[in-house]
Design an enzyme around this catalytic site. Sequence first.
Site, short mmCIF file in Angstrom:
data_model
loop_
_atom_site.label_atom_id
_atom_site.label_comp_id
_atom_site.label_asym_id
_atom_site.label_seq_id
_atom_site.Cartn_x
_atom_site.Cartn_y
_atom_site.Cartn_z
N GLY A 47 0.90 -1.23 -0.03
CA GLY A 47 0.06 0.08 0.00
C GLY A 47 0.99 1.12 0.09
N CYS A 79 6.09 -5.32 0.13
CA CYS A 79 6.11 -3.89 -0.52
C CYS A 79 6.00 -2.74 0.65
CB CYS A 79 5.32 -3.77 -1.48
SG CYS A 79 5.31 -2.23 -2.67
N HIS A 167 4.91 -8.41 -4.11
CA HIS A 167 3.41 -8.92 -3.89
C HIS A 167 3.05 -10.43 -4.11
CE1 HIS A 167 2.07 -4.63 -3.07
NE2 HIS A 167 2.98 -4.48 -4.03
N GLU A 169 0.54 -12.07 -3.14
CA GLU A 169 -0.75 -12.14 -3.04
C GLU A 169 -1.32 -11.84 -4.33
OE1 GLU A 169 0.10 -7.82 -2.15
OE2 GLU A 169 1.18 -9.57 -1.58
#
Length: 187
Positions: A47, A79, A167, A169
Amino acid sequence: MKAAVLAVQGDFIEHENMLRRLGVETMEIRQSADLSEPFDALVLPGGESTVQGKLLNELDLMKPLHDKIAAGLPTLATCAGLILLAEHIENDGSYLGTLPVTVRRNAYGRQLGSFYTESQWQGIGKIPMTFIRAPFITAADPTIVRATVDDHIVGVTYRNQIALSFHPELNDDLRIYEQFIKMADRN
């Protein structure tokens, strides 16, 4: 096992979905009262690290999370989460400061500098890596480095912490999460 996911900003839902695929119960940390619920591991999502750091302070989460991580709480950071953990941020201070590395924010450039690649993760093999306005690590003890891309450090493990520039995910590969769960099960 129950994993808490910092849910003040960023892509926390994607991490929850990946963990649920592996049968892990999840909960969200949105305020300090959420820390009273027991959990076995923590995810710090990607984010905006500046926003997340500001919210951690405003919501009185910074010190309690620092203390839990420093005491051994298994933590996966991606991140912006990597930036939150770093002891040093180039041209800046630090947030949680539990990971002995120096990080460069937006090291690959702006949004247009985002990219996908595959690279080796020591002990796992070649894994997919999606980088979005990603940082990379500019200084770390070589013994904690687990992955590099173009000679830049993009993944480390240190004690109870797994920290990534990318990332996981956003891909279907669950091996980083499996490693995280194994770490949590050992605690």
